[in-house]
Scaffold this motif. Sequence first.
Motif, mmCIF file in Angstrom:
data_model
loop_
_atom_site.group_PDB
_atom_site.id
_atom_site.type_symbol
_atom_site.label_atom_id
_atom_site.label_comp_id
_atom_site.label_asym_id
_atom_site.label_seq_id
_atom_site.Cartn_x
_atom_site.Cartn_y
_atom_site.Cartn_z
ATOM 1 N N LEU A 193 6.469 -2.434 1.077
ATOM 2 C CA LEU A 193 5.635 -3.633 1.253
ATOM 3 C C LEU A 193 4.833 -3.910 -0.014
ATOM 4 C CD1 LEU A 193 4.254 -3.295 4.895
ATOM 5 C CD2 LEU A 193 6.275 -4.536 4.104
ATOM 6 N N VAL A 194 4.262 -2.862 -0.599
ATOM 7 C CA VAL A 194 3.474 -3.018 -1.824
ATOM 8 C C VAL A 194 4.340 -3.524 -2.964
ATOM 9 C CG1 VAL A 194 2.135 -1.791 -3.599
ATOM 10 C CG2 VAL A 194 1.746 -1.301 -1.172
ATOM 11 N N SER A 195 5.499 -2.927 -3.154
ATOM 12 C CA SER A 195 6.358 -3.342 -4.267
ATOM 13 C C SER A 195 6.917 -4.747 -4.053
ATOM 14 C CB SER A 195 7.474 -2.333 -4.514
ATOM 15 O OG SER A 195 8.365 -2.271 -3.424
ATOM 16 N N SER A 196 7.237 -5.096 -2.816
ATOM 17 C CA SER A 196 7.701 -6.460 -2.526
ATOM 18 C C SER A 196 6.601 -7.470 -2.820
ATOM 19 C CB SER A 196 8.140 -6.575 -1.069
ATOM 20 O OG SER A 196 9.248 -5.754 -0.808
ATOM 21 N N TYR A 197 5.387 -7.117 -2.453
ATOM 22 C CA TYR A 197 4.232 -7.990 -2.689
ATOM 23 C C TYR A 197 3.999 -8.167 -4.189
ATOM 24 C CZ TYR A 197 -0.586 -9.698 -2.462
ATOM 25 O OH TYR A 197 -1.728 -10.445 -2.613
ATOM 26 N N THR A 198 3.953 -7.070 -4.929
ATOM 27 C CA THR A 198 3.668 -7.172 -6.363
ATOM 28 C C THR A 198 4.802 -7.868 -7.118
ATOM 29 O OG1 THR A 198 4.478 -4.920 -6.733
ATOM 30 C CG2 THR A 198 2.117 -5.186 -6.431
ATOM 31 N N THR A 199 6.034 -7.609 -6.741
ATOM 32 C CA THR A 199 7.165 -8.282 -7.379
ATOM 33 C C THR A 199 7.085 -9.794 -7.151
ATOM 34 O OG1 THR A 199 8.591 -6.346 -7.132
ATOM 35 C CG2 THR A 199 9.683 -8.474 -7.431
ATOM 36 N N THR A 200 6.771 -10.180 -5.934
ATOM 37 C CA THR A 200 6.672 -11.608 -5.609
ATOM 38 C C THR A 200 5.553 -12.268 -6.401
ATOM 39 O OG1 THR A 200 7.514 -11.178 -3.387
ATOM 40 C CG2 THR A 200 6.380 -13.267 -3.741
ATOM 41 N N ILE A 201 4.394 -11.626 -6.453
ATOM 42 C CA ILE A 201 3.253 -12.174 -7.195
ATOM 43 C C ILE A 201 3.577 -12.291 -8.687
ATOM 44 C CG2 ILE A 201 0.834 -11.741 -7.866
ATOM 45 C CD1 ILE A 201 1.252 -12.602 -4.909
ATOM 46 N N LYS A 202 4.201 -11.260 -9.238
ATOM 47 C CA LYS A 202 4.539 -11.276 -10.666
ATOM 48 C C LYS A 202 5.501 -12.404 -11.014
ATOM 49 C CE LYS A 202 3.748 -6.435 -11.736
ATOM 50 N NZ LYS A 202 4.350 -5.134 -12.073
ATOM 51 N N ARG A 256 -2.912 -0.482 11.901
ATOM 52 C CA ARG A 256 -3.713 0.727 11.660
ATOM 53 C C ARG A 256 -3.331 1.385 10.338
ATOM 54 N NH1 ARG A 256 -2.955 1.664 17.207
ATOM 55 N NH2 ARG A 256 -1.242 3.073 16.733
ATOM 56 N N LEU A 257 -2.042 1.462 10.063
ATOM 57 C CA LEU A 257 -1.570 2.082 8.828
ATOM 58 C C LEU A 257 -2.063 1.305 7.606
ATOM 59 C CD1 LEU A 257 0.129 4.306 7.554
ATOM 60 C CD2 LEU A 257 2.137 2.874 7.878
ATOM 61 N N LEU A 258 -1.977 -0.011 7.648
ATOM 62 C CA LEU A 258 -2.435 -0.821 6.522
ATOM 63 C C LEU A 258 -3.960 -0.790 6.401
ATOM 64 C CD1 LEU A 258 -0.038 -3.899 6.655
ATOM 65 C CD2 LEU A 258 0.171 -1.810 5.302
ATOM 66 N N ASP A 259 -4.652 -0.616 7.526
ATOM 67 C CA ASP A 259 -6.105 -0.499 7.501
ATOM 68 C C ASP A 259 -6.519 0.825 6.869
ATOM 69 O OD1 ASP A 259 -8.790 -1.202 8.007
ATOM 70 O OD2 ASP A 259 -8.751 -0.155 9.933
ATOM 71 N N ILE A 260 -5.889 1.911 7.280
ATOM 72 C CA ILE A 260 -6.204 3.241 6.745
ATOM 73 C C ILE A 260 -5.978 3.293 5.234
ATOM 74 C CG2 ILE A 260 -5.405 5.647 6.697
ATOM 75 C CD1 ILE A 260 -4.896 5.319 9.757
ATOM 76 N N THR A 261 -4.932 2.647 4.780
ATOM 77 C CA THR A 261 -4.592 2.653 3.354
ATOM 78 C C THR A 261 -5.344 1.570 2.575
ATOM 79 O OG1 THR A 261 -2.677 1.225 3.769
ATOM 80 C CG2 THR A 261 -2.292 3.615 3.730
ATOM 81 N N ARG A 262 -6.175 0.820 3.278
ATOM 82 C CA ARG A 262 -6.976 -0.266 2.697
ATOM 83 C C ARG A 262 -6.129 -1.427 2.155
ATOM 84 N NH1 ARG A 262 -12.064 1.014 4.002
ATOM 85 N NH2 ARG A 262 -12.725 3.117 3.468
ATOM 86 N N LEU A 263 -4.888 -1.492 2.558
ATOM 87 C CA LEU A 263 -4.018 -2.583 2.094
ATOM 88 C C LEU A 263 -4.313 -3.898 2.813
ATOM 89 C CD1 LEU A 263 -0.706 -0.618 1.625
ATOM 90 C CD2 LEU A 263 -2.114 -1.651 -0.159
ATOM 91 N N THR A 321 -7.007 -5.273 2.795
ATOM 92 C CA THR A 321 -7.882 -6.010 1.879
ATOM 93 C C THR A 321 -7.105 -6.623 0.721
ATOM 94 O OG1 THR A 321 -8.382 -4.039 0.564
ATOM 95 C CG2 THR A 321 -9.841 -4.511 2.427
ATOM 96 N N VAL A 322 -5.865 -6.199 0.543
ATOM 97 C CA VAL A 322 -5.024 -6.687 -0.558
ATOM 98 C C VAL A 322 -4.062 -7.768 -0.061
ATOM 99 C CG1 VAL A 322 -3.276 -6.029 -2.259
ATOM 100 C CG2 VAL A 322 -5.164 -4.470 -1.747
ATOM 101 N N PHE A 323 -3.391 -7.486 1.041
ATOM 102 C CA PHE A 323 -2.377 -8.399 1.571
ATOM 103 C C PHE A 323 -3.006 -9.566 2.325
ATOM 104 C CE2 PHE A 323 0.519 -4.461 2.230
ATOM 105 C CZ PHE A 323 0.942 -4.511 0.919
#
Length: 112
Positions: free
Chosen positions: A62-71, A87-94, A96-98
């Motif tokens: 998910l992170v790499s797909s997001y950053t690739t798309t933004i770039k 819950r998983l994205l909350d724990i990892t603080r993602l 706040t990014v996505f």
Amino acid sequence: MKIQLRQASGVSVLELNGRLTVNDGVPELRGKVKDLLNTGEQQIILNLSGVDYMDSTGVDCLVSSYTTTIKQGGELKFSCLTDRVHRLLDITRLLTVFDTYEDENQALESFK
């Protein structure tokens, strides 16, 4: 993992169903996002309502797909997170990014 592509209001929606893990779904999702970007699609929603399990490789995808798309000048948004994925994205603080939305219609509206 099954990934279904459809268009809604000019936005590419990838509907994910199944597990997003190192052995299931990650290569397919990366490939689908890359293919969309290579064909000029710039607005993408990942509908995660059918994702019942995700491991750390799935999170990385998910992170790499997001950053690739933004770039590449696009926008990638997430909708319909299951409780487990939320819950998983909350724990990892993602969270706040996505850009995440409760339902797909809210995600679609955010592109306008």
